[in-house]
Enzyme design. Structure first.
Site, PDB file in Angstrom:
ATOM      1  N   GLU A 271      18.063 -28.318  19.104  1.00 59.01           N
ATOM      2  CA  GLU A 271      17.465 -29.363  19.939  1.00 59.01           C
ATOM      3  C   GLU A 271      15.954 -29.199  20.033  1.00 59.01           C
ATOM      4  O   GLU A 271      15.212 -30.180  20.023  1.00 59.01           O
ATOM      5  CB  GLU A 271      18.079 -29.375  21.333  1.00 59.01           C
ATOM      6  CG  GLU A 271      17.537 -30.499  22.183  1.00 59.01           C
ATOM      7  CD  GLU A 271      18.334 -30.772  23.430  1.00 59.01           C
ATOM      8  OE1 GLU A 271      17.947 -31.696  24.162  1.00 59.01           O
ATOM      9  OE2 GLU A 271      19.344 -30.090  23.680  1.00 59.01           O
ATOM     10  N   THR A 272      15.491 -27.979  20.095  1.00 52.70           N
ATOM     11  CA  THR A 272      14.047 -27.738  20.151  1.00 52.70           C
ATOM     12  C   THR A 272      13.370 -28.246  18.886  1.00 52.70           C
ATOM     13  O   THR A 272      12.373 -28.978  18.948  1.00 52.70           O
ATOM     14  CB  THR A 272      13.759 -26.239  20.362  1.00 52.70           C
ATOM     15  OG1 THR A 272      14.360 -25.826  21.600  1.00 52.70           O
ATOM     16  CG2 THR A 272      12.269 -25.962  20.391  1.00 52.70           C
TER      17      THR A 272
END
Length: 141
Positions: free
Chosen positions: A66-67
């Site tokens: 997600e980062t």
């Protein structure tokens, strides 16, 4: 050495550099190697990110994915716009108990209002550990 595109929004660049990717990324030991809308790469140690039986936590895979997906989408969105995650999923293929994981984020679709990325996590031998797919909604800040 981190590879960063020359046209990266200076404000976004400053936030990324000053925050180290944010408090969670710092706690998890992420190291960013490459950042762009089309491709971003980061590493993460297994140590400190395991679940109770010593395996890398599945959530750690998702946080790394997600980062990277969010940063790549934010770079694509450009100055004055932000990326907001609206969908994420993960498939875990192999476990790991030590060493480092490398996440490679590749753009699948870069549109005006949506950006979709696939993030593949691999061990130091290049074996696929997990696959994360993320879609971000791009909007004005």
């Amino acid at each position: 050495m981190t590879i960063i595109p020359d046209d990266l929004d200076p404000e976004l660049m400053e936030r990324l550099v000053n925050s180290g990717g944010g408090p969670l990324a710092q706690k998890m030991g992420f190291e960013f190697l490459e950042l762009s809308a089309e491709r971003s790469v980061a590493t993460m140690p297994v140590e400190g990110n395991t679940q109770v039986v010593g395996l890398l936590h599945g959530g750690a895979h998702v946080v790394l994915g997600e980062t990277l997906g969010s940063v790549s989408a934010a770079i694509h969105a450009g100055p004055g716009r932000i990326a907001v995650g609206i969908e994420i999923n993960a498939t875990h293929s192999r476990s790991i108990t030590s060493g480092f994981v490398t996440g490679t984020c590749t753009a699948l679709s870069l549109g005006r209002t949506l950006a979709t990325h696939e993030i593949v996590m691999r061990d130091e031998q290049g074996r696929r550990l997990s696959t994360v797919r993320m879609t971000n909604f791009l909007r004005d800040a």
